[in-house]
Design a protein around this motif. Structure first.
Motif, PDB file in Angstrom:
ATOM      1  N   HIS A 134      -5.903 -12.363  11.917  1.00 17.61           N
ATOM      2  CA  HIS A 134      -4.781 -12.609  11.271  1.00 17.61           C
ATOM      3  C   HIS A 134      -4.885 -11.788   9.901  1.00 17.61           C
ATOM      4  N   LYS A 135      -6.267 -11.652   9.553  1.00 16.38           N
ATOM      5  CA  LYS A 135      -6.235 -10.998   8.183  1.00 16.38           C
ATOM      6  C   LYS A 135      -7.437  -9.902   8.178  1.00 16.38           C
ATOM      7  N   TYR A 136      -7.306  -9.087   7.392  1.00 21.38           N
ATOM      8  CA  TYR A 136      -8.268  -7.783   7.067  1.00 21.38           C
ATOM      9  C   TYR A 136      -8.735  -8.005   5.445  1.00 21.38           C
ATOM     10  N   SER A 137      -9.679  -8.020   5.322  1.00 15.01           N
ATOM     11  CA  SER A 137     -10.271  -7.429   3.898  1.00 15.01           C
ATOM     12  C   SER A 137     -10.005  -5.849   3.903  1.00 15.01           C
TER      13      SER A 137
ATOM     14  N   VAL B 140      -2.786  -8.328   9.528  1.00 13.60           N
ATOM     15  CA  VAL B 140      -3.296  -7.658  10.313  1.00 13.60           C
ATOM     16  C   VAL B 140      -2.406  -6.404  10.493  1.00 13.60           C
ATOM     17  N   LYS B 141      -1.166  -6.660  11.089  1.00 15.85           N
ATOM     18  CA  LYS B 141      -0.209  -5.711  11.335  1.00 15.85           C
ATOM     19  C   LYS B 141       0.142  -4.680  10.141  1.00 15.85           C
ATOM     20  N   GLN B 142       0.395  -5.362   9.135  1.00 14.39           N
ATOM     21  CA  GLN B 142       0.789  -4.180   8.168  1.00 14.39           C
ATOM     22  C   GLN B 142      -0.547  -3.332   7.460  1.00 14.39           C
ATOM     23  N   GLY B 143      -1.572  -4.073   7.573  1.00  8.15           N
ATOM     24  CA  GLY B 143      -2.911  -3.223   7.249  1.00  8.15           C
ATOM     25  C   GLY B 143      -3.236  -2.032   8.272  1.00  8.15           C
ATOM     26  N   GLN B 144      -3.292  -2.579   9.411  1.00 11.96           N
ATOM     27  CA  GLN B 144      -3.167  -1.675  10.695  1.00 11.96           C
ATOM     28  C   GLN B 144      -2.259  -0.374  10.510  1.00 11.96           C
ATOM     29  N   ASP B 145      -1.148  -0.885  10.226  1.00 12.68           N
ATOM     30  CA  ASP B 145      -0.016   0.241  10.057  1.00 12.68           C
ATOM     31  C   ASP B 145      -0.476   1.180   8.801  1.00 12.68           C
TER      32      ASP B 145
ATOM     33  N   LEU C  97      -7.243   3.546   0.751  1.00 14.33           N
ATOM     34  CA  LEU C  97      -6.528   2.772   1.643  1.00 14.33           C
ATOM     35  C   LEU C  97      -6.041   1.794   0.597  1.00 14.33           C
ATOM     36  N   ARG C  98      -6.727   1.139  -0.294  1.00 13.57           N
ATOM     37  CA  ARG C  98      -6.261   0.231  -1.232  1.00 13.57           C
ATOM     38  C   ARG C  98      -5.104   0.880  -2.211  1.00 13.57           C
ATOM     39  N   LYS C  99      -5.147   2.019  -2.400  1.00 16.06           N
ATOM     40  CA  LYS C  99      -4.107   2.577  -3.085  1.00 16.06           C
ATOM     41  C   LYS C  99      -2.691   2.549  -2.246  1.00 16.06           C
ATOM     42  N   ILE C 100      -2.832   2.981  -1.016  1.00 16.54           N
ATOM     43  CA  ILE C 100      -1.518   2.837  -0.109  1.00 16.54           C
ATOM     44  C   ILE C 100      -1.092   1.168  -0.115  1.00 16.54           C
ATOM     45  N   LEU C 101      -2.215   0.369   0.158  1.00 13.14           N
ATOM     46  CA  LEU C 101      -1.729  -1.012   0.284  1.00 13.14           C
ATOM     47  C   LEU C 101      -0.904  -1.323  -1.154  1.00 13.14           C
ATOM     48  N   VAL C 102      -1.434  -0.883  -2.113  1.00 20.20           N
ATOM     49  CA  VAL C 102      -0.552  -1.126  -3.517  1.00 20.20           C
ATOM     50  C   VAL C 102       0.792  -0.523  -3.635  1.00 20.20           C
ATOM     51  N   GLU C 103       0.695   0.792  -3.334  1.00 19.45           N
ATOM     52  CA  GLU C 103       1.938   1.262  -3.300  1.00 19.45           C
ATOM     53  C   GLU C 103       3.156   0.604  -2.192  1.00 19.45           C
ATOM     54  N   ARG C 104       2.489  -0.015  -1.103  1.00 21.89           N
ATOM     55  CA  ARG C 104       3.284  -0.798  -0.076  1.00 21.89           C
ATOM     56  C   ARG C 104       3.601  -2.171  -0.551  1.00 21.89           C
ATOM     57  N   ARG C 105       3.062  -2.572  -1.797  1.00 23.84           N
ATOM     58  CA  ARG C 105       3.189  -3.975  -2.337  1.00 23.84           C
ATOM     59  C   ARG C 105       2.587  -5.071  -1.362  1.00 23.84           C
ATOM     60  N   LEU C 106       1.542  -4.546  -0.616  1.00 28.19           N
ATOM     61  CA  LEU C 106       0.832  -5.576   0.114  1.00 28.19           C
ATOM     62  C   LEU C 106      -0.196  -6.234  -0.510  1.00 28.19           C
TER      63      LEU C 106
ATOM     64  N   GLN D 256     -12.159  -3.858   2.780  1.00 25.49           N
ATOM     65  CA  GLN D 256     -13.332  -3.232   2.997  1.00 25.49           C
ATOM     66  C   GLN D 256     -13.539  -3.176   4.584  1.00 25.49           C
ATOM     67  N   SER D 257     -13.294  -4.254   5.453  1.00 29.46           N
ATOM     68  CA  SER D 257     -13.183  -4.447   6.855  1.00 29.46           C
ATOM     69  C   SER D 257     -12.618  -3.562   7.454  1.00 29.46           C
ATOM     70  N   LEU D 258     -11.294  -3.468   7.150  1.00 28.56           N
ATOM     71  CA  LEU D 258      -9.992  -2.681   7.666  1.00 28.56           C
ATOM     72  C   LEU D 258     -10.333  -1.236   7.557  1.00 28.56           C
ATOM     73  N   ALA D 259     -10.886  -0.828   6.202  1.00 26.23           N
ATOM     74  CA  ALA D 259     -11.377   0.572   5.983  1.00 26.23           C
ATOM     75  C   ALA D 259     -12.547   1.080   6.996  1.00 26.23           C
ATOM     76  N   LEU D 260     -13.477   0.130   7.124  1.00 29.74           N
ATOM     77  CA  LEU D 260     -14.426   0.442   8.216  1.00 29.74           C
ATOM     78  C   LEU D 260     -13.951   0.565   9.439  1.00 29.74           C
ATOM     79  N   GLU D 261     -13.223  -0.281  10.110  1.00 31.88           N
ATOM     80  CA  GLU D 261     -12.773  -0.399  11.375  1.00 31.88           C
ATOM     81  C   GLU D 261     -12.014   1.024  11.649  1.00 31.88           C
ATOM     82  N   ALA D 262     -11.008   1.361  10.610  1.00 31.24           N
ATOM     83  CA  ALA D 262     -10.026   2.501  10.744  1.00 31.24           C
ATOM     84  C   ALA D 262     -10.791   3.574  10.263  1.00 31.24           C
ATOM     85  N   GLY D 263     -12.029   3.632   9.968  1.00 28.36           N
ATOM     86  CA  GLY D 263     -12.819   4.962   9.462  1.00 28.36           C
ATOM     87  C   GLY D 263     -12.097   5.890   8.248  1.00 28.36           C
ATOM     88  N   VAL D 264     -11.342   4.911   7.212  1.00 19.16           N
ATOM     89  CA  VAL D 264     -10.771   5.420   6.281  1.00 19.16           C
ATOM     90  C   VAL D 264     -11.417   5.246   5.034  1.00 19.16           C
TER      91      VAL D 264
END
Length: 495
Positions: free
Chosen positions: A324-327, A368-373, A342-351, A329-337
């Motif tokens: 349901h949720k990613y940190s 999860v969905k917003q993070g994966q996007d 990634l953190r900057k993008i999430l801030v830009e998207r106000r997540l 760190q775990s999202l970056a590891l899974e997505a290979g970014v």
């Protein structure tokens, strides 16, 4: 069977064992055991609440059996009893000590010359959750017993105090209001309704959930349960009540509070065994114990929705089927970014808010969905310097598209040449091109007098920004491109 004389009435608040002890004194027997044997009753059967035994004793004493049966905890198997249609485990009952209120015993003593006949062991005193006399607001006094056989005339043996001595015990005792949890249990046994969420579970589940939540709220998640005394458990019941009496919303607020406290302590907030401590350990107890009740499902759902839990991990007895949720760190590891990008993008998207700038990537969570996007967009990103060639456009045209919001940087870089440092989602780039091509279809034989975008801005004396805005709003009608040509430089406009 001949009835005993004189008649000794059973009081509505006492236990069958207490009444049997008073009967034995009244009829001159040396102990309740002897008295029961004379009536053909095994003392163990009385202690286990056998219905036939209750009926036999009541028949001998001329007493209505229903009143006695109402106060009888009847054994239903190993360490389990039923009292007034409520299932109660032996752990909720007091059998290894004598508990009493000195003012209650003083009132009993005033009703008869012989305290052995007058003193009643109240049913409420036999329930571990009851720690305060509901009549006098006095904490119950505890006297240990060496053995269950020492129940013989126990109120006389263990409470030899009389008159002024009982008053002294009351004066030096702890005065307090009965806990709301204690009142709830006694009301429920009397058939009165309570909070809906608590009423929807067994009495044991309601009491234990309230106490265990109260333990971690009052003493912290790392408290050693063995260090908590009777007053501590009373405090736990009081503390937990404010949350459990509010139902699911109250439980969720309590979990939120524990989560925030863990993060404030610098414990990360993602290790649920640490965040919830003894509450989590209790819910992990083996399956041969009684069911923990709905609090287990509520906590599991809270953890899934508010913490970084990977798929396949066992959580409170069940495997996690999906996140349901990613940190970050775990999202970056899974997505290979890269996690900082990634953190900057999430801030830009106000997540993630700017208020979270001081928090580490391991505790910042995203849906999860917003993070994966966001991670997918980063994987698809193209730098600004490649956009002119990709879109067959001049650099000023690309800059105008960004200013107009048709192209959005994945994140805003700081400093000079910041657009050169930030990427753009290639999917968004392709969308802009597809939209442009829909507005400017291929024309087999373009009129030679039609001009390019740059020529149009010069001849019509219109800024490139305004021209692009008119094109995308559909105001420019006579526009097209040669067959096979794509991008902005391929456009031709009837000036």
């Amino acid at each position: 069977m001949a009835q005993l004389f004189p008649y000794l009435p059973f009081h509505e608040n006492e236990t069958p064992a207490s009444w049997a002890a008073r009967l034995s004194v009244l009829h001159g027997c040396p102990s309740p055991r002897t008295f029961l044997s004379d009536q053909g009753i095994a003392p163990s059967d009385l202690l286990h609440g056998r219905r036939a035994v209750i009926d036999r004793l009541c028949s001998a004493a001329g007493q209505d059996a229903e009143a006695v049966w109402r106060n009888t905890a009847s054994s239903t198997g190993y360490q389990s009893f039923v009292l007034r249609d409520e299932r109660i485990p032996a752990s909720m009952m007091v059998r290894e000590e004598t508990r009493f209120c000195p003012l209650c015993l003083l009132e009993d003593d005033c009703r008869a010359d012989n305290p052995g006949i007058a003193r009643q062991d109240r049913l409420s005193w036999s329930l571990r959750v009851v720690t305060t006399c509901p009549t006098h607001g006095l904490a119950l006094i505890h006297r240990a017993r060496d053995h269950r056989d020492n129940m013989r005339h126990k109120l006389l043996v263990h409470v030899p105090e009389r008159a002024e001595a009982l008053l002294d015990l009351a004066r030096t005792g702890l005065h307090r209001e009965p806990s709301p949890l204690q009142s709830y249990v006694l009301d429920r046994l009397d058939g009165r309704k309570g909070p809906e969420w608590l009423d929807g579970q067994t009495l044991e589940q309601a009491v234990k959930a309230t106490q265990m939540l109260g333990i971690v709220m009052a003493f912290g998640t790392s408290i050693n349960l063995g260090s908590i005394d009777r007053d501590g458990w009373d405090l736990a019941g009081r503390s937990g009540w404010q949350w459990t009496s509010a139902g699911k919303a109250g439980l969720h607020s309590a979990f939120d509070t524990l989560h925030v406290l863990a993060m404030d302590r610098g414990q990360g907030g993602q290790n649920y065994a640490t965040v919830f401590g003894q509450l989590h350990r209790w819910l992990l107890e083996p399956g041969d114990r009684s069911d923990h009740g709905p609090i287990k499902r509520l906590l599991r759902n809270y953890i899934l929705r508010n913490m970084d839990v990977c798929v396949g991990r066992e959580l409170l007895g069940e495997r996690v089927p999906r996140r349901h949720k990613y940190s970050i760190q775990s999202l970056a590891l899974e997505a290979g970014v890269h996690r900082q990008t990634l953190r900057k993008i999430l801030v830009e998207r106000r997540l993630i808010t700017h208020n979270d700038t001081g928090k580490s990537n391991s505790i910042l969570l995203v849906d999860v969905k917003q993070g994966q996007d966001a991670a997918a967009a980063l994987n698809r990103s193209v730098p600004f310097v490649t956009l002119p060639a990709r879109m067959n456009a001049t650099r000023p045209i690309v800059s105008c598209l960004i200013e107009l919001g048709y192209l959005t940087p994945l994140f805003r870089s700081q400093g000079e040449n910041k657009r050169d440092k930030c990427g753009f989602d290639s999917r968004e780039v392709d969308f802009v091109l597809d939209r442009l091509h829909d507005l400017a279809p291929e024309i087999p034989h373009l009129p030679v007098e039609w001009v390019t975008l740059t020529q149009c801005t010069k001849r019509a004396r219109i800024p490139m920004r305004d021209l692009l805005q008119r094109i995308f709003s559909g105001e420019v009608k006579n526009i097209g491109r040669a067959e096979g040509d794509q991008g902005f430089n391929a456009l031709r406009i009837d000036i």
